[in-house]
Structures are given as structure tokens and as C-alpha cells.
Scaffold this motif. Structure first.
Motif, short mmCIF file in Angstrom:
data_model
loop_
_atom_site.label_atom_id
_atom_site.label_comp_id
_atom_site.label_asym_id
_atom_site.label_seq_id
_atom_site.Cartn_x
_atom_site.Cartn_y
_atom_site.Cartn_z
N VAL A 41 0.77 -1.07 -0.03
CA VAL A 41 0.02 0.16 0.11
C VAL A 41 0.93 1.18 0.05
O VAL A 41 1.73 1.33 0.80
CB VAL A 41 -0.88 0.01 1.23
N LEU A 42 0.66 2.06 -1.10
CA LEU A 42 1.65 3.13 -0.98
C LEU A 42 0.60 4.64 -0.92
O LEU A 42 -0.03 4.85 -1.52
CB LEU A 42 2.06 3.42 -2.35
N ARG A 43 1.10 5.23 0.39
CA ARG A 43 0.41 6.67 0.69
C ARG A 43 -1.09 6.49 0.48
O ARG A 43 -1.55 7.36 -0.21
CB ARG A 43 1.05 7.55 -0.38
N MET A 44 -1.53 5.64 1.24
CA MET A 44 -3.10 5.67 1.23
C MET A 44 -3.53 6.64 2.22
O MET A 44 -3.27 6.58 3.45
CB MET A 44 -3.68 4.32 1.48
N MET A 45 -4.61 7.30 1.73
CA MET A 45 -5.25 8.50 2.65
C MET A 45 -6.17 7.91 3.57
O MET A 45 -7.01 7.07 3.37
CB MET A 45 -5.87 9.37 1.79
N ILE A 46 -6.07 8.19 4.85
CA ILE A 46 -6.72 7.59 6.12
C ILE A 46 -7.37 8.61 6.48
O ILE A 46 -8.42 8.28 7.59
CB ILE A 46 -6.37 6.45 6.91
N LYS A 47 -7.21 9.91 6.55
CA LYS A 47 -7.72 11.06 7.50
C LYS A 47 -7.63 12.30 6.69
O LYS A 47 -6.74 12.42 6.09
CB LYS A 47 -7.09 11.20 8.53
N SER A 48 -8.73 13.22 6.37
CA SER A 48 -8.80 14.10 5.77
C SER A 48 -9.54 15.15 6.49
O SER A 48 -10.35 14.94 7.53
CB SER A 48 -9.57 14.12 4.31
N PRO A 49 -9.70 16.66 6.28
CA PRO A 49 -10.06 17.70 7.09
C PRO A 49 -11.91 17.16 6.83
O PRO A 49 -12.53 17.63 7.81
CB PRO A 49 -9.94 18.79 6.24
N GLU A 50 -12.29 16.64 5.60
CA GLU A 50 -13.74 16.40 5.50
C GLU A 50 -14.19 15.09 6.47
O GLU A 50 -15.40 14.83 6.66
CB GLU A 50 -14.22 16.20 4.06
N ALA A 51 -13.36 14.30 6.83
CA ALA A 51 -13.57 12.94 7.30
C ALA A 51 -13.73 13.22 8.91
O ALA A 51 -13.07 13.89 9.44
CB ALA A 51 -12.59 11.89 6.95
N ASP A 52 -14.66 12.50 9.35
CA ASP A 52 -14.70 12.27 10.87
C ASP A 52 -13.78 11.26 11.57
O ASP A 52 -14.25 9.97 11.33
CB ASP A 52 -16.24 12.06 11.44
N GLY A 53 -12.83 11.44 11.77
CA GLY A 53 -11.88 10.40 12.39
C GLY A 53 -10.94 9.75 11.34
O GLY A 53 -11.28 10.30 10.23
N PHE A 54 -10.66 8.57 11.56
CA PHE A 54 -9.79 7.66 10.78
C PHE A 54 -10.89 7.09 10.00
O PHE A 54 -11.58 6.56 10.32
CB PHE A 54 -8.93 6.98 11.30
N ILE A 55 -10.68 6.97 8.61
CA ILE A 55 -11.33 6.09 7.84
C ILE A 55 -10.27 5.13 7.03
O ILE A 55 -9.89 5.24 6.18
CB ILE A 55 -11.88 6.91 6.32
#
Length: 222
Positions: free
Chosen positions: A37-51
């Protein structure tokens, strides 16, 4: 300037000349599946906590543990990404001295990366680099500069420990024989989005296409 002090200052080539090597760490055992897995986003300003998608649920306790340290000692950045390389080693570019997250595209605070290996642990270079004033990070390859000017002590990290590093810690994977089995994990807390189409998409977050050329392929030796 140690890693906590650096976390409060915008990225700057000048800090390489002050970057005292600090290696904060904590012990943690992981059992990883064969996975890339290469640099998979798990948190962003729009997300509620970790996805966190199902394929990375095994890493959730480590993500939460690293985030706790991040909030206690550094900045709770709006983005988080995960990289996993677990299985038979096939890549070669990680054997070169490099840093993670040194992008000066926009002014921003440095990211913090929490790295872990179970075997053939990461090597770090205990050396400050006085980058020349006419060095242009949009033209010159900073990783090649590290190869050309290596002169410091090489420190081998311990396996099965999470270490906190930032874009001023020069490091590499030790040279390994083809066929070696190794797990490498990097959990990154980042102030800006990584606009790179080579990042693996998170199936639980909106798919993005950035369409930006990789400037690293055009950089030249200083």
C-alpha cells in the motif's frame, strides 16, 4: 534544533544545517499480511476521524497509538496516510539515502512519519547538511545531493519499534538480497494533501485524479 522544535517551523533548506538527529520511539509488535500500500489517505479535513478500509484494519491499533503520540508532542495535522510494504523485497530505490515529505510546493509545517520494520531495519544518517544557497529544490535533486555528500555516522534502528522522523531525517533501507521477506510500515501525519496519482486510493474516500506531472523525474544533480 530537535524534531519537536522543527515541527513548529515551515520547511526550509536552511534547517538541514541545524537538524539535530533525534530518534523518539516506542515498542510495538505487528503481524502484517503480505501487502503493498503506497501513501493511502486515511484522514482528511472532511472525514470524521480515521477512515480505515478493511484491508488495513490490522493496523488500526498502531494508527491510534501513533496519533496519540502525535497529538501529545506535535501537531494534529489534517491529513494522515499509510504505507505498507510487506512480503518479498523487490524494490531497489529505497536503498538510496532520501527524506520523506520534503515538498516546498507551498509553505507548510513539516510532516511527522512513524516508521516500523520487523527485519532489515531502516538506517539513518547522523549528519547535518549545509545546503548551498543556490540549491534550487525545484531544479536540483536533493536525494542525489545526499548520496554525493554522505559523510556522517550510519545508525541502524531497532526492529519492531515505531520511530518518529520528519523531512530532515536522511534515511534508507539497508541493501538486502533479493528474496528477503520484510515488513515496513509508515504512518504519516501531514499538513497538506499529497497530490500524487501514485498514491493508492482508499475505497471509502472519494477517488481523486490530480493529473500533476512528477517533478522528481526532471530534477538534476547539483
Amino acid at each position: 534544533m530537535n524534531i519537536e522544535q522543527r515541527s513548529k517551523h515551515l520547511l526550509s533548506l536552511g534547517i538541514f544545517g541545524q537538524a539535530k538527529l533525534t530518534l523518539d520511539s516506542f515498542q510495538m509488535s505487528l503481524t502484517a499480511p503480505d501487502q503493498y500500500v503506497l501513501r493511502m489517505m486515511i484522514k482528511s479535513p472532511e472525514a470524521d476521524g480515521f477512515i480505515i478500509p478493511d484491508e488495513l484494519k490490522w493496523l488500526e491499533p498502531a494508527i491510534l497509538a501513533c496519533h496519540k503520540v502525535q497529538c501529545e508532542r506535535f501537531v494534529d495535522h489534517p491529513y494522515a496516510y499509510v504505507t505498507v510494504r510487506s512480503g518479498i523485497v523487490t524494490s531497489t530505490t529505497d536503498d538510496l539515502w532520501h527524506v520523506d515529505g520534503f515538498s516546498m510546493r507551498v509553505p507548510h509545517l513539516p510532516e511527522q512519519n512513524y516508521i516500523w520494520t520487523d527485519a532489515q531495519p531502516t538506517e539513518v544518517l547522523n549528519q547535518v547538511f549545509d545546503i548551498p544557497k543556490d540549491f534550487d529544490p525545484f531544479k536540483h535533486n536533493i536525494h542525489q545531493y545526499f548520496q554525493d555528500h554522505e559523510a556522517g555516522e550510519i545508525i541502524t534502528l531497532e526492529p519492531e519499534r515505531f520511530y518518529v522522523i520528519d523531512p530532515y531525517v536522511v534515511h534508507r533501507r539497508p541493501s538486502v538480497t533479493a528474496g528477503i521477506r520484510r515488513t515496513f510500515v509508515r504512518i504519516s501525519f501531514i499538513p497538506i494533501e499529497i497530490e500524487d496519482d501514485t498514491c493508492n486510493q482508499n475505497s471509502l474516500l472519494p477517488h481523486k485524479n490530480y493529473g500533476r506531472p512528477d517533478i522528481r523525474q526532471r530534477l538534476v544533480r547539483y
